[in-house]
Design a protein around this motif. Structure first.
Motif, PDB file in Angstrom:
ATOM      1  N   CYS A  72       7.390  -2.809 -12.721  1.00  0.00           N
ATOM      2  CA  CYS A  72       6.166  -2.168 -12.236  1.00  0.00           C
ATOM      3  C   CYS A  72       5.928  -0.794 -12.866  1.00  0.00           C
ATOM      4  O   CYS A  72       5.043  -0.063 -12.428  1.00  0.00           O
ATOM      5  N   LEU A  73       6.681  -0.465 -13.885  1.00  0.00           N
ATOM      6  CA  LEU A  73       6.461   0.806 -14.572  1.00  0.00           C
ATOM      7  C   LEU A  73       5.300   0.639 -15.557  1.00  0.00           C
ATOM      8  O   LEU A  73       5.466   0.682 -16.775  1.00  0.00           O
ATOM      9  N   LEU A 111      -1.076  -3.585 -12.933  1.00  0.00           N
ATOM     10  CA  LEU A 111      -0.203  -4.278 -11.983  1.00  0.00           C
ATOM     11  C   LEU A 111      -0.842  -5.581 -11.506  1.00  0.00           C
ATOM     12  O   LEU A 111      -2.060  -5.662 -11.359  1.00  0.00           O
ATOM     13  N   PRO A 112      -0.020  -6.573 -11.197  1.00  0.00           N
ATOM     14  CA  PRO A 112      -0.562  -7.786 -10.581  1.00  0.00           C
ATOM     15  C   PRO A 112      -1.153  -7.449  -9.208  1.00  0.00           C
ATOM     16  O   PRO A 112      -0.758  -6.462  -8.566  1.00  0.00           O
ATOM     17  N   ASP A 170       0.873  -1.509  -2.493  1.00  0.00           N
ATOM     18  CA  ASP A 170       0.473  -0.098  -2.431  1.00  0.00           C
ATOM     19  C   ASP A 170      -0.583   0.126  -1.354  1.00  0.00           C
ATOM     20  O   ASP A 170      -0.552   1.140  -0.652  1.00  0.00           O
ATOM     21  N   ALA A 171      -1.506  -0.817  -1.211  1.00  0.00           N
ATOM     22  CA  ALA A 171      -2.544  -0.691  -0.183  1.00  0.00           C
ATOM     23  C   ALA A 171      -1.925  -0.747   1.214  1.00  0.00           C
ATOM     24  O   ALA A 171      -2.320   0.021   2.110  1.00  0.00           O
ATOM     25  N   LEU A 172      -0.945  -1.615   1.411  1.00  0.00           N
ATOM     26  CA  LEU A 172      -0.256  -1.685   2.702  1.00  0.00           C
ATOM     27  C   LEU A 172       0.473  -0.379   2.998  1.00  0.00           C
ATOM     28  O   LEU A 172       0.410   0.139   4.117  1.00  0.00           O
TER      29      LEU A 172
END
Length: 115
Positions: free
Chosen positions: A82-83, A89-90, A97-99
């Protein structure tokens, strides 16, 4: 603790989506706990930041700590898939991130839920 809740929701999101690699908070490595705490602090200090800012702050912290992109998350080699910039990002990762952001906002001192 907000960081623990964020970590656990992240873990459950991963399990729901077939990723069984996340450990419970009480078994998590210290670097994982610190990343969650840093993420919470970022949101508390930047309550109007967009969801993408969560990832961008995390990305900057990882790079500063010597992590590099790799196909597999490996804390010994300090590689992580995820870097990448947020927009690369998928969707699965963007939703994590939203959570995270939603939990911090819901439980922040500003909203009166945490004493």
């Amino acid at each position: 603790m907000i960081a623990e809740m964020c970590h656990e929701v992240n873990r459950l999101w991963c399990i729901q989506n077939g990723d069984l690699t996340q450990t419970p908070w009480n078994e998590a490595a210290q670097w994982q706990k610190e990343a969650a705490i840093t993420g919470v602090e970022f949101h508390l200090e930047n309550p109007d930041a967009p969801v993408s800012a969560t990832h961008e702050a995390w990305l900057a912290d990882k790079i500063e700590a010597g992590w590099t992109y790799g196909d597999v998350k490996d804390p010994v080699k300090k590689t992580h898939p995820c870097l990448l910039p947020y927009h690369e990002l998928p969707e699965f990762e963007q939703k994590k991130d939203a959570l995270f952001s939603a939990i911090v906002r819901a439980l922040s001192l500003e909203n009166g839920f945490i004493s």
